[in-house]
Enzyme design. Sequence first.
Site, PDB file in Angstrom:
ATOM      1  N   HIS A   1     -69.706 -16.367  73.055  1.00 41.68           N
ATOM      2  CA  HIS A   1     -69.250 -15.117  73.652  1.00 41.68           C
ATOM      3  C   HIS A   1     -68.045 -15.391  74.537  1.00 41.68           C
ATOM      4  O   HIS A   1     -67.860 -16.497  75.058  1.00 41.68           O
ATOM      5  CB  HIS A   1     -70.368 -14.434  74.447  1.00 41.68           C
ATOM      6  CG  HIS A   1     -70.674 -15.077  75.769  1.00 41.68           C
ATOM      7  ND1 HIS A   1     -70.012 -14.777  76.928  1.00 41.68           N
ATOM      8  CD2 HIS A   1     -71.594 -16.023  76.119  1.00 41.68           C
ATOM      9  CE1 HIS A   1     -70.499 -15.486  77.925  1.00 41.68           C
ATOM     10  NE2 HIS A   1     -71.449 -16.263  77.466  1.00 41.68           N
ATOM     11  N   CYS A   2     -67.199 -14.359  74.697  1.00 48.05           N
ATOM     12  CA  CYS A   2     -66.076 -14.431  75.626  1.00 48.05           C
ATOM     13  C   CYS A   2     -66.351 -13.463  76.766  1.00 48.05           C
ATOM     14  O   CYS A   2     -67.504 -13.213  77.106  1.00 48.05           O
ATOM     15  CB  CYS A   2     -64.756 -14.124  74.911  1.00 48.05           C
ATOM     16  SG  CYS A   2     -64.679 -12.470  74.199  1.00 48.05           S
ATOM     17  N   MET A   3     -65.331 -12.888  77.357  1.00 51.78           N
ATOM     18  CA  MET A   3     -65.535 -11.995  78.506  1.00 51.78           C
ATOM     19  C   MET A   3     -66.269 -10.714  78.119  1.00 51.78           C
ATOM     20  O   MET A   3     -67.046 -10.181  78.909  1.00 51.78           O
ATOM     21  CB  MET A   3     -64.173 -11.625  79.111  1.00 51.78           C
ATOM     22  CG  MET A   3     -63.516 -12.759  79.864  1.00 51.78           C
ATOM     23  SD  MET A   3     -64.382 -13.169  81.384  1.00 51.78           S
ATOM     24  CE  MET A   3     -64.089 -11.675  82.327  1.00 51.78           C
ATOM     25  N   THR A   4     -66.023 -10.199  76.905  1.00 57.25           N
ATOM     26  CA  THR A   4     -66.576  -8.894  76.533  1.00 57.25           C
ATOM     27  C   THR A   4     -67.307  -8.885  75.202  1.00 57.25           C
ATOM     28  O   THR A   4     -67.994  -7.927  74.904  1.00 57.25           O
ATOM     29  CB  THR A   4     -65.446  -7.846  76.456  1.00 57.25           C
ATOM     30  OG1 THR A   4     -64.484  -8.259  75.470  1.00 57.25           O
ATOM     31  CG2 THR A   4     -64.755  -7.677  77.808  1.00 57.25           C
ATOM     32  N   ARG A   5     -67.157  -9.928  74.378  1.00 56.23           N
ATOM     33  CA  ARG A   5     -67.641  -9.855  73.000  1.00 56.23           C
ATOM     34  C   ARG A   5     -68.645 -10.948  72.666  1.00 56.23           C
ATOM     35  O   ARG A   5     -68.487 -12.094  73.069  1.00 56.23           O
ATOM     36  CB  ARG A   5     -66.467  -9.960  72.016  1.00 56.23           C
ATOM     37  CG  ARG A   5     -65.367  -8.932  72.252  1.00 56.23           C
ATOM     38  CD  ARG A   5     -64.216  -9.137  71.289  1.00 56.23           C
ATOM     39  NE  ARG A   5     -63.090  -8.262  71.589  1.00 56.23           N
ATOM     40  CZ  ARG A   5     -61.962  -8.219  70.875  1.00 56.23           C
ATOM     41  NH1 ARG A   5     -61.815  -9.004  69.837  1.00 56.23           N
ATOM     42  NH2 ARG A   5     -60.999  -7.389  71.216  1.00 56.23           N
TER      43      ARG A   5
END
Length: 507
Positions: free
Chosen positions: A29-33
């Site tokens: 995962h990244c910041m939002t996804r």
Amino acid sequence: MATEDKNRATAAAILPLVGGAANVDSIAHCMTRLRLGLHDRSLVDDEALKAVPAVMGVVEDDTYQIVLGPGTVARVTPEFERLVEEGRAAEAPAPVHTAEELADKGASLKAQQKAKNATPFKLFLRRIANIFVPLIPALIGCGIIAGLNGLLVNLGWLPSVTPALAAMASGFMALIAVFVGYNTAKEFGGTPILGGAVAAIIVFPGVANIEAFGQTLSPGQGGVLGALGAAVLAVYVEKWCRRWVPEALDVLVTPTLTVLISGLVTIFGLMYVAGEVSSAIGTFADWLLSTGGAGAGFLLGGFFLPLVMLGLHQALIPIHTTLIEQQGFTVLLPILAMAGAGQVGAAAAVYLRLPRNESIRRTIKSAMPAGLLGVGEPLIYGVSLPLGRPFITACVGGAFGGGFVGLFNQLGDSVGSTAIGPSGWALFPLLDGNHGLGSTIAIYAGGLLVGYVAGFVATYFFGFSKALLTEFNVSQEPVPSSAPAGPADRPSAAASGDSPAKEPAGV
């Protein structure tokens, strides 16, 4: 419902819609996804995923990406990982295709993705982003603490506490080169700790006793760019050693040669070169905004949304980080954040221009809070991009907001951010500048307001053709199942955030 139960429920709702545990190859995962590597893309139910309450949209790239928003994604991902592990343990593997079918499908999907995304330039940018994105939570946390400490110092409050806050805020930035080196070696296939060891040379105080190119080196010279280059060099040296050093000596010789060779090149070459490049980046950013001002801000704010749509905006992270290292804040991020303001203004105009389309209006209402906080994907992929023209007019709003902030930079009021990641209203706690916090906040807030208004006006008056209004400004009442689907059914696809690969309507 408890938070843990809510997050697990979201993960449980997502898992069967992506083909179950057996179809999941990788999870990140990244910041939002939530980013998933999938064995068989055809098993994914896109429309059902978009209907999950916590899902803001989906994006198909080299991985299948489910937009959950900041905070939520960090809590749902561990639950999703646990469910996948439980599913793999409980279910015997049952192939859904023959080996030949899977091979053919895999080859076809690979060819499509290669043609669509795997250009050398985009792959390079993605690798760079993979190095810096994991550092963003620490940058945000330390940046907010730095802002709080600055406020306390200016007010003269808690003098016994502010030195401790300063240490907390500065500790990570003092050693950020080590973390960059570690992630770089990991991304390029080397031993991460060796990359960190070589990068640590850059921040070691003892380099102040060394001369290179007729100049005495400074601790930290070259910054994150030097650390990146040093770690990449270490990876290649290590791989060369693995090929040529006898296996019996590998454990002793390879690490030694890797650190020795890469370290010498770093000290007597990379630190100086990277230092010059870093200084040039800072000088260029200052020159661009001091001379270009409104024009530069207009272009930066106007073209940032297309970069976000393509995922290329993460390539700017090294530049932001370099500016934060040098100046204490990046002057580019507040200008680029204006793109989100234009998106919010455009979405508000769409809401008013389509009073009969309940589906799109519901999407806007649910995505607007995230948009105000700087998370633009739900509004981009769920509203403006599928409609076409509103995406362009949202860019116009971002351009005017960026021009406003850029103008004040040209007049001498620098507006910057002490960290990267947040945008919109979420950027307020991270703001910093050269003329006091009050002035900085006022200029940034004014830029947001200009972006909102410009995006709204441009979209309301120029974002819809007559044909587009005729097609989309219709009631979304369900039609009988025997009736053929007409134009009134199509906006629901736009509202739910179809893939950006589809050609936007109304352009």
